[in-house]
Design an enzyme around this catalytic site. Structure first.
Site, mmCIF file in Angstrom:
data_model
loop_
_atom_site.group_PDB
_atom_site.id
_atom_site.type_symbol
_atom_site.label_atom_id
_atom_site.label_comp_id
_atom_site.label_asym_id
_atom_site.label_seq_id
_atom_site.Cartn_x
_atom_site.Cartn_y
_atom_site.Cartn_z
ATOM 1 N N GLN A 1 -30.267 -18.317 -40.066
ATOM 2 C CA GLN A 1 -30.245 -17.461 -41.262
ATOM 3 C C GLN A 1 -30.558 -16.005 -40.929
ATOM 4 O OE1 GLN A 1 -32.274 -19.193 -44.650
ATOM 5 N NE2 GLN A 1 -32.548 -17.192 -45.587
ATOM 6 N N HIS B 1 -32.178 -25.464 -46.271
ATOM 7 C CA HIS B 1 -31.623 -26.007 -45.025
ATOM 8 C C HIS B 1 -31.635 -27.529 -45.070
ATOM 9 C CE1 HIS B 1 -31.680 -22.210 -42.492
ATOM 10 N NE2 HIS B 1 -32.212 -21.836 -43.644
ATOM 11 N N CYS C 1 -31.270 -29.522 -42.758
ATOM 12 C CA CYS C 1 -32.005 -30.117 -41.628
ATOM 13 C C CYS C 1 -33.497 -30.220 -41.917
ATOM 14 C CB CYS C 1 -31.757 -29.333 -40.333
ATOM 15 S SG CYS C 1 -32.399 -27.660 -40.345
ATOM 16 N N CYS D 1 -26.373 -24.731 -39.637
ATOM 17 C CA CYS D 1 -27.424 -24.318 -38.709
ATOM 18 C C CYS D 1 -27.020 -24.710 -37.292
ATOM 19 C CB CYS D 1 -28.781 -24.875 -39.104
ATOM 20 S SG CYS D 1 -29.268 -26.385 -38.296
ATOM 21 N N GLU D 2 -27.259 -23.800 -36.368
ATOM 22 C CA GLU D 2 -26.769 -24.023 -35.007
ATOM 23 C C GLU D 2 -27.611 -25.042 -34.239
ATOM 24 O OE1 GLU D 2 -26.780 -20.165 -33.250
ATOM 25 O OE2 GLU D 2 -28.859 -20.279 -32.606
ATOM 26 N N HIS D 3 -28.772 -25.394 -34.793
ATOM 27 C CA HIS D 3 -29.608 -26.360 -34.072
ATOM 28 C C HIS D 3 -29.198 -27.800 -34.347
ATOM 29 C CE1 HIS D 3 -32.424 -22.822 -34.703
ATOM 30 N NE2 HIS D 3 -32.154 -22.832 -33.416
ATOM 31 N N HIS D 4 -28.832 -28.090 -35.586
ATOM 32 C CA HIS D 4 -28.522 -29.483 -35.958
ATOM 33 C C HIS D 4 -27.088 -29.657 -36.451
ATOM 34 C CE1 HIS D 4 -32.947 -28.973 -36.506
ATOM 35 N NE2 HIS D 4 -32.979 -30.129 -35.882
HETATM 36 N N1 LIG Z 1 -35.553 -19.562 -37.646
HETATM 37 C C1 LIG Z 1 -34.657 -20.484 -38.018
HETATM 38 N N2 LIG Z 1 -34.879 -21.761 -37.704
HETATM 39 C C2 LIG Z 1 -33.961 -22.655 -38.114
HETATM 40 C C3 LIG Z 1 -32.826 -22.335 -38.846
HETATM 41 N N3 LIG Z 1 -32.148 -23.470 -39.108
HETATM 42 C C4 LIG Z 1 -32.862 -24.466 -38.549
HETATM 43 N N4 LIG Z 1 -33.966 -23.996 -37.945
HETATM 44 C C5 LIG Z 1 -35.071 -24.627 -37.204
HETATM 45 O O1 LIG Z 1 -34.748 -24.799 -35.862
HETATM 46 C C6 LIG Z 1 -35.824 -25.519 -35.286
HETATM 47 C C7 LIG Z 1 -35.367 -26.311 -34.078
HETATM 48 O O2 LIG Z 1 -36.549 -26.821 -33.558
HETATM 49 P P1 LIG Z 1 -36.633 -28.056 -32.522
HETATM 50 O O3 LIG Z 1 -38.068 -28.465 -32.403
HETATM 51 O O4 LIG Z 1 -35.889 -27.714 -31.283
HETATM 52 O O5 LIG Z 1 -35.778 -29.175 -33.277
HETATM 53 P P2 LIG Z 1 -36.261 -30.510 -34.006
HETATM 54 O O6 LIG Z 1 -37.026 -31.367 -33.054
HETATM 55 O O7 LIG Z 1 -35.048 -31.146 -34.606
HETATM 56 O O8 LIG Z 1 -37.263 -29.943 -35.116
HETATM 57 P P3 LIG Z 1 -37.612 -30.462 -36.571
HETATM 58 O O9 LIG Z 1 -36.586 -29.915 -37.508
HETATM 59 O O10 LIG Z 1 -38.984 -29.892 -36.840
HETATM 60 O O11 LIG Z 1 -37.612 -31.965 -36.546
HETATM 61 C C8 LIG Z 1 -36.398 -26.325 -36.438
HETATM 62 O O12 LIG Z 1 -37.705 -25.854 -36.659
HETATM 63 C C9 LIG Z 1 -35.492 -25.981 -37.632
HETATM 64 O O13 LIG Z 1 -36.186 -25.973 -38.866
HETATM 65 C C10 LIG Z 1 -32.624 -20.951 -39.146
HETATM 66 O O14 LIG Z 1 -31.636 -20.550 -39.778
HETATM 67 N N5 LIG Z 1 -33.567 -20.074 -38.722
HETATM 68 ZN ZN LIG Z 2 -31.184 -27.127 -38.416
#
Ligand SMILES: Nc1nc2c(ncn2[C@@H]2O[C@H](COP(=O)(O)OP(=O)(O)OP(=O)(O)O)[C@@H](O)[C@H]2O)c(=O)[nH]1
Ligand SMILES: [Zn+2]
Length: 198
Positions: free
Chosen positions: A128, A156, A158, A87-90
């Protein structure tokens, strides 16, 4: 551009990539020079390069390398293709299965090429939804079939190891083009991938 996956063991990584991992390990409060961690920056850099090798590969080229003229014009389904992405966020893994179908329009494609393009798009930093759409568009634009369908079911890390810590949630994404936009064709596909043949 290479069509072949890297041999993980022979991947070369830059000194800079190793240094970055070494600083990260120190940042965590660890002694990066202790025996067990000495080679870790190199191993981690190699692993990350392996897991993101999709940037260096061209999925359309792979599909084009095995397209064959054929008159078969019923649904072709490759289901339960296991996938591992990041996942590109974490930069944590998400993993699950892809189910892919197309209806040929004069050409079929070598079956193994479908999982291959799943891997190429999965081995990038992804969400995804985009992964689903990239697979869909690649097959649609390259093979020009009568229709294409992609369903991905994934968990996921994360959302499991951290964050909301939900162990059993599964995310489903889907995309449909051409004939699969028709409800009966879409339903036939969904029925076949859920193993309900009656
Ligand atoms: N739509 C989508 N969201 C994703 C995917 N992989 C991870 N995420 C979400 O990306 C979001 C990033 O949100 P942020 O609030 O910036 O990050 P965060 O503070 O780490 O959020 P939490 O995971 O809720 O603790 C999270 O809600 C993750 O669940 C994906 O493939 N698709
Ligand atoms: Zn993630």
């Amino acid at each position: 551009m290479s069509n072949r996956p890297f041999e993980e063991y022979n991947i070369k990584v830059s000194d800079n990539a190793k240094e970055q991992y070494k600083s990260l390990i120190s940042e965590l409060g660890e002694d990066s020079s202790r025996e067990g961690l000495k080679k870790t920056p190199e191993r981690a850099a190699k692993a990350m390069q392996f897991l993101t090798q999709g940037y260096k590969q061209d999925p359309a080229e792979i599909l084009k390398s095995a397209m064959f003229e054929e008159s078969y014009d019923e649904m072709v389904i490759v289901k339960d293709i296991e996938l591992y992405s990041l996942c590109e966020h974490h930069i944590l893994p998400f993993f699950g299965k892809a189910h892919i179908a197309y209806i040929p329009n004069g050409h079929i494609v070598g079956l193994s090429k479908i999982p291959r393009i799943v891997d190429i798009f999965a081995r990038r930093l992804q969400v995804q939804e985009r992964l689903t759409e990239q697979i869909l568009d690649c097959i649609n634009d390259t093979l020009r079939p009568q229709g294409v369908a992609v369903v991905i079911e994934a968990s996921h890390m994360c959302m499991m190891m951290r964050g909301v810590q939900k162990q059993n949630s599964v995310t489903t994404t889907s995309g449909f083009r051409g004939q699969f936009e028709k409800i009966e064709t879409r339903n036939e596909f969904l029925k076949l991938i859920s193993n309900k043949f009656s």
